[in-house]
Scaffold this motif. Structure first.
Motif, mmCIF file in Angstrom:
data_model
loop_
_atom_site.group_PDB
_atom_site.id
_atom_site.type_symbol
_atom_site.label_atom_id
_atom_site.label_comp_id
_atom_site.label_asym_id
_atom_site.label_seq_id
_atom_site.Cartn_x
_atom_site.Cartn_y
_atom_site.Cartn_z
ATOM 1 N N THR A 24 0.819 -1.217 0.000
ATOM 2 C CA THR A 24 0.000 0.000 0.000
ATOM 3 C C THR A 24 0.850 1.263 0.000
ATOM 4 O O THR A 24 0.610 2.168 -0.819
ATOM 5 C CB THR A 24 -0.972 -0.011 1.185
ATOM 6 O OG1 THR A 24 -1.857 -1.131 1.064
ATOM 7 C CG2 THR A 24 -1.792 1.273 1.230
ATOM 8 N N PRO A 25 1.849 1.414 0.878
ATOM 9 C CA PRO A 25 2.713 2.593 0.788
ATOM 10 C C PRO A 25 3.387 2.748 -0.574
ATOM 11 O O PRO A 25 3.496 3.868 -1.088
ATOM 12 C CB PRO A 25 3.742 2.362 1.900
ATOM 13 C CG PRO A 25 3.006 1.551 2.912
ATOM 14 C CD PRO A 25 2.153 0.624 2.090
ATOM 15 N N GLU A 26 3.811 1.639 -1.155
ATOM 16 C CA GLU A 26 4.444 1.727 -2.472
ATOM 17 C C GLU A 26 3.475 2.296 -3.502
ATOM 18 O O GLU A 26 3.848 3.149 -4.324
ATOM 19 C CB GLU A 26 4.925 0.348 -2.918
ATOM 20 C CG GLU A 26 6.142 -0.163 -2.162
ATOM 21 C CD GLU A 26 6.472 -1.590 -2.537
ATOM 22 O OE1 GLU A 26 6.302 -1.939 -3.721
ATOM 23 O OE2 GLU A 26 6.886 -2.355 -1.647
ATOM 24 N N GLN A 27 2.224 1.855 -3.466
ATOM 25 C CA GLN A 27 1.236 2.359 -4.416
ATOM 26 C C GLN A 27 0.897 3.822 -4.136
ATOM 27 O O GLN A 27 0.683 4.605 -5.074
ATOM 28 C CB GLN A 27 -0.021 1.500 -4.346
ATOM 29 C CG GLN A 27 0.182 0.074 -4.868
ATOM 30 C CD GLN A 27 -1.060 -0.781 -4.682
ATOM 31 O OE1 GLN A 27 -2.174 -0.314 -4.862
ATOM 32 N NE2 GLN A 27 -0.861 -2.046 -4.311
ATOM 33 N N LEU A 28 0.842 4.202 -2.878
ATOM 34 C CA LEU A 28 0.529 5.586 -2.534
ATOM 35 C C LEU A 28 1.609 6.552 -3.017
ATOM 36 O O LEU A 28 1.312 7.675 -3.438
ATOM 37 C CB LEU A 28 0.352 5.725 -1.022
ATOM 38 C CG LEU A 28 -0.907 5.109 -0.416
ATOM 39 C CD1 LEU A 28 -0.841 5.146 1.108
ATOM 40 C CD2 LEU A 28 -2.149 5.844 -0.904
ATOM 41 N N VAL A 29 2.868 6.114 -2.943
ATOM 42 C CA VAL A 29 3.986 6.996 -3.274
ATOM 43 C C VAL A 29 4.326 6.962 -4.758
ATOM 44 O O VAL A 29 4.886 7.918 -5.287
ATOM 45 C CB VAL A 29 5.219 6.617 -2.416
ATOM 46 C CG1 VAL A 29 6.462 7.379 -2.859
ATOM 47 C CG2 VAL A 29 4.939 6.889 -0.937
ATOM 48 N N ARG A 30 3.970 5.879 -5.461
ATOM 49 C CA ARG A 30 4.344 5.745 -6.870
ATOM 50 C C ARG A 30 3.824 6.932 -7.674
ATOM 51 O O ARG A 30 2.634 7.261 -7.665
ATOM 52 C CB ARG A 30 3.798 4.444 -7.445
ATOM 53 C CG ARG A 30 4.264 4.181 -8.884
ATOM 54 C CD ARG A 30 3.788 2.821 -9.367
ATOM 55 N NE ARG A 30 4.369 1.758 -8.558
ATOM 56 C CZ ARG A 30 3.684 0.730 -8.060
ATOM 57 N NH1 ARG A 30 2.371 0.650 -8.281
ATOM 58 N NH2 ARG A 30 4.291 -0.196 -7.356
ATOM 59 N N GLY A 31 4.727 7.607 -8.356
ATOM 60 C CA GLY A 31 4.378 8.801 -9.120
ATOM 61 C C GLY A 31 4.352 10.054 -8.281
ATOM 62 O O GLY A 31 4.202 11.160 -8.823
ATOM 63 N N ARG A 32 4.488 9.904 -6.957
ATOM 64 C CA ARG A 32 4.488 11.049 -6.037
ATOM 65 C C ARG A 32 5.766 11.041 -5.176
ATOM 66 O O ARG A 32 5.757 11.517 -4.051
ATOM 67 C CB ARG A 32 3.265 11.000 -5.123
ATOM 68 C CG ARG A 32 1.926 10.927 -5.853
ATOM 69 C CD ARG A 32 0.770 10.846 -4.865
ATOM 70 N NE ARG A 32 -0.497 10.698 -5.544
ATOM 71 C CZ ARG A 32 -1.035 9.516 -5.865
ATOM 72 N NH1 ARG A 32 -0.390 8.383 -5.572
ATOM 73 N NH2 ARG A 32 -2.193 9.452 -6.471
ATOM 74 N N GLU A 33 6.831 10.486 -5.731
ATOM 75 C CA GLU A 33 8.069 10.338 -4.956
ATOM 76 C C GLU A 33 8.564 11.689 -4.431
ATOM 77 O O GLU A 33 8.976 11.805 -3.282
ATOM 78 C CB GLU A 33 9.159 9.679 -5.809
ATOM 79 C CG GLU A 33 8.896 8.220 -6.137
ATOM 80 C CD GLU A 33 7.952 8.027 -7.306
ATOM 81 O OE1 GLU A 33 7.554 6.864 -7.574
ATOM 82 O OE2 GLU A 33 7.603 9.037 -7.973
ATOM 83 N N ARG A 34 8.482 12.703 -5.268
ATOM 84 C CA ARG A 34 8.963 14.000 -4.816
ATOM 85 C C ARG A 34 8.094 14.544 -3.683
ATOM 86 O O ARG A 34 8.613 15.129 -2.731
ATOM 87 C CB ARG A 34 9.025 14.998 -5.983
ATOM 88 C CG ARG A 34 9.381 16.384 -5.488
ATOM 89 C CD ARG A 34 9.898 17.307 -6.530
ATOM 90 N NE ARG A 34 10.136 18.622 -5.964
ATOM 91 C CZ ARG A 34 10.782 19.599 -6.562
ATOM 92 N NH1 ARG A 34 11.284 19.411 -7.775
ATOM 93 N NH2 ARG A 34 10.944 20.771 -5.978
#
Length: 323
Positions: free
Chosen positions: A190-200
């Motif tokens: 879930t954290p990986e999906q939440l951050v994907r594309g929003r790394e910055r």
């Protein structure tokens, strides 16, 4: 780690990269076009296999003085050390690896505890033909540096710890950086999906909130660079593992601390970040500690106070030379 485990670890890392959902496996292991290296060709990029892991590293300098190994922290890569590398490279070799999982280094499926990461860096140093080194580590890198010195004390001439903390040492749960330690447990699907594309967006929390002044923290160009580096397939997952392993790190470091380090140690901490906390911790694990609190600085010492920080580093490294 024996040869069989080396092979398994490398193979598992390949499977980890292949399992991610975005680009091809080849793209996942190839960094985007890097920024020009410090406007000088004196810093060169290399890769080497060490302890079953392919590590990318920058190298500069030559000479007979003891080599210096620079270890970066979370949200950054070896790129952060380029200004310092040009300052140190006059009389010695200077090496700045990307930690396993970061930058151009491979992403093993396991081994993100700092004891194992230190073994990886040690294997790299020995593969390059060096035995004794000086260590400098910032953030996660300081944990790897400490684990290196604790496991190979006869091979470390001096060590610098820069603004963070040592898990498992003293009252480590009360360090300033733990005021919002939610991200220690921020890992998994879930954290990986939440951050994907929003790394910055995720990294802005660290770059802004851990700085004394967000406007004088990590530069805009570097923010773009690091965000792109960690956005590559699987890199955020590997980065989360740096924190996921803190429980193991705490156990390992508590055991290491029973044998104090004898080599000279410099601790640099930001006045608006770790303050004296890391200095106090260092005195619990080493017998020859110098502590410096950098006035007005937060966590990002190389970016927030580059001149003062590099002056301290160069002076200490030169003063502790045995050659």
């Amino acid at each position: 780690m024996n040869t069989f485990l080396h092979t398994i670890r490398r193979a598992a890392g390949v499977l980890l990269a292949a399992a991610a959902l975005q680009p091809t496996a080849h793209a996942a292991n190839t960094p985007p076009a890097p920024q020009p290296i410090a406007a000088t060709s004196a810093i060169r990029s290399h890769t080497i296999e060490a302890n079953g892991v392919e590590l990318h590293y920058l190298q500069a300098g030559h000479g007979d003085a003891t080599p210096v190994v620079l270890l970066h922290g979370y949200t950054e890569t070896s790129h952060m050390w380029q200004p310092l590398m040009t300052r140190l490279a006059g009389e010695r070799v200077v090496i700045a690896p990307d930690l396993p999982g970061a930058g151009g280094s491979a992403m093993p499926a396991s081994g993100y505890d700092k004891k194992t990461m230190a073994q990886d860096i040690h294997a790299m140093v020995r593969a390059l033909g060096y035995r004794k080194v000086k260590l400098v580590g910032h953030d996660i890198g300081l944990m790897v540096a400490y684990a290196y010195a604790a496991q190979y004390p006869d091979e470390v001439e001096s060590i610098v710890l820069m603004d963070a903390f040592l898990p498992g040492v003293g009252d480590w749960q009360k360090v300033w950086l733990l005021r919002d330690k939610w991200h220690f447990n921020f890992y998994g699907a879930t954290p990986e999906q939440l951050v994907r594309g929003r790394e910055r967006t995720y990294f802005e929390h660290f770059w802004n909130d851990f700085a004394a002044d967000p406007a004088h923290s990590v530069s805009e160009a570097d923010r773009r660079y690091y965000s792109a580096q960690y956005a590559r397939n699987g890199r955020m997952r590997a980065g989360f593992e740096y924190f996921h392993t803190f429980t193991q790190d705490a156990d390992d470091f508590a055991a290491f601390a029973r044998t104090p380090l004898p080599m000279p140690m410099l601790v640099l901490a930001g006045e608006r970040a770790s303050g004296t906390f890391l200095i106090d911790q260092a005195k619990l694990v080493a017998t020859n500690v110098q502590g410096v609190v950098v006035p007005g600085a937060g966590h990002w010492l190389m970016e927030e106070a580059p001149d003062a920080t590099m002056a301290q580093l160069v002076h200490f490294i030169d003063a502790t030379s045995s050659n």
